[in-house]
Motif scaffolding. Structure first.
Motif, short mmCIF file in Angstrom:
data_model
loop_
_atom_site.label_atom_id
_atom_site.label_comp_id
_atom_site.label_asym_id
_atom_site.label_seq_id
_atom_site.Cartn_x
_atom_site.Cartn_y
_atom_site.Cartn_z
N UNK A 145 22.65 47.10 51.47
CA UNK A 145 24.02 47.56 51.25
C UNK A 145 25.01 46.59 51.89
N UNK A 146 24.74 46.20 53.14
CA UNK A 146 25.63 45.28 53.85
C UNK A 146 25.79 43.96 53.10
N UNK A 147 24.69 43.39 52.67
CA UNK A 147 24.73 42.09 52.00
C UNK A 147 25.48 42.19 50.66
N UNK A 148 25.25 43.27 49.94
CA UNK A 148 25.91 43.44 48.64
C UNK A 148 27.41 43.65 48.83
N UNK A 149 27.78 44.50 49.77
CA UNK A 149 29.19 44.77 49.99
C UNK A 149 29.93 43.55 50.55
N UNK A 150 29.22 42.72 51.31
CA UNK A 150 29.83 41.49 51.81
C UNK A 150 30.22 40.58 50.64
N UNK A 151 29.38 40.53 49.61
CA UNK A 151 29.71 39.77 48.41
C UNK A 151 30.99 40.30 47.78
N UNK A 152 31.11 41.62 47.71
CA UNK A 152 32.29 42.24 47.12
C UNK A 152 33.55 41.92 47.93
N UNK A 153 33.45 42.03 49.25
CA UNK A 153 34.61 41.77 50.11
C UNK A 153 35.03 40.30 50.01
N UNK A 154 34.05 39.40 50.09
CA UNK A 154 34.36 37.97 50.01
C UNK A 154 34.99 37.63 48.66
N UNK A 155 34.48 38.23 47.60
CA UNK A 155 35.02 37.98 46.27
C UNK A 155 36.45 38.50 46.15
N UNK A 156 36.70 39.66 46.73
CA UNK A 156 38.05 40.23 46.70
C UNK A 156 39.05 39.34 47.44
N UNK A 157 38.67 38.88 48.63
CA UNK A 157 39.56 37.98 49.39
C UNK A 157 39.81 36.70 48.60
N UNK A 158 38.76 36.19 47.95
CA UNK A 158 38.90 35.00 47.12
C UNK A 158 39.90 35.23 45.98
N UNK A 159 39.77 36.37 45.29
CA UNK A 159 40.68 36.66 44.18
C UNK A 159 42.11 36.91 44.66
N UNK A 160 42.26 37.65 45.77
CA UNK A 160 43.60 37.91 46.30
C UNK A 160 44.28 36.62 46.75
N UNK A 161 43.48 35.66 47.21
CA UNK A 161 44.03 34.39 47.70
C UNK A 161 44.64 33.56 46.58
#
Length: 252
Positions: A145-161
């Motif tokens: 769960x942690x590893x999968x959600x980290x991908x989601x968070x990193x992707x979101x920060x990337x898109x928001x940037x």
């Protein structure tokens, strides 16, 4: 923290992950510094328990608490962990059935742990529901769960940037489970963004997230918080970004 801790400090309470910003705090360092002053440490793990592996022995916290509703369980139920020697030292805060060993007209003695802290009829349905939620998490695996959600968070920060109009709070810090941001337009409240996203079928949390002091620190009334669970997808994040584009066009 070094300035706040003194020999008079008895208890340090801190969240492992900020529910307002999604930022992961340096818990082990905080605990070590507090213990060096002789203080107990209580960790609020409500925002971390659903998203990351927790090892209270490795952490060496004195207490750790979290709620069920953020980890797929029912509301009104949660967990209190405490070191056994400390819990034995503490008196019960509530009276009722099951928490006594012996009662006379003159004195009462209390039952052993954990019963002395569990007065009266417990929240049976809530306990069963929380157990099912823990079972669900364990069936997937917390590290997964942690590893999968980290991908989601990193992707979101990337898109928001990608947007100059977006302010991401604590952008370069380690995040877990959530990202907090605002649009940089004057007079635009986080709720304005939230209402537009809601019309697009996108659920975010807006406001001060029960953490007004951190909002005062940033001199803002609140933020937009996008939060994630194991069932979310990158496709949903792309949909969220498209909704945010609409908010930027309408509010800019």
């Amino acid at each position: 923290l070094d300035d706040l801790l003194t020999d008079k400090t008895k208890l340090v309470c801190v969240n492992q992950v900020s529910n307002a910003l999604g930022v992961v705090n340096p818990i082990k360092t905080i605990i070590e510094k507090a213990h060096a002053k002789g203080a107990w440490v209580l960790i609020d793990a409500a925002q971390s328990a659903p998203h990351t592996v927790i090892d209270v022995q490795a952490m060496d916290c004195d207490f750790l608490v979290f709620s069920g509703h953020k980890m797929y369980g029912p509301t009104g139920i949660g967990i209190l962990y405490g070191k056994e020697d400390i819990l034995n030292e503490l008196p019960p805060f509530h009276g009722g059935g099951e928490m006594i060993k012996d009662v006379t007209m003159e004195v009462s003695t209390y039952a052993c742990l954990p019963f002395k802290f569990e007065a009266g009829t417990p929240d049976i349905a809530g306990i069963i529901g929380l157990g099912a939620a823990v079972g669900f998490i364990n069936s997937i695996g917390m590290q997964t769960i942690h590893d999968y959600e980290k991908e989601l968070v990193d992707y979101t920060i990337q898109r928001l940037s990608e947007f100059d109009e977006v302010e991401i709070y604590a952008k370069d810090a380690e995040h877990s489970g959530a990202v907090s941001f605002n649009l940089k337009f004057d007079g635009v409240h986080s709720s304005d963004v939230g209402m537009i996203l809601d019309k697009k079928g996108i659920a975010v949390r807006t406001g001060h997230h029960c953490a007004q002091p951190i909002m005062h620190h940033f001199n803002i009334p609140g933020t937009v918080r996008a939060s994630f669970a194991v069932y979310n997808t990158k496709e949903e994040i792309d949909t969220f970004i498209e909704g945010l584009k609409t908010a930027i066009r309408m509010l800019g």
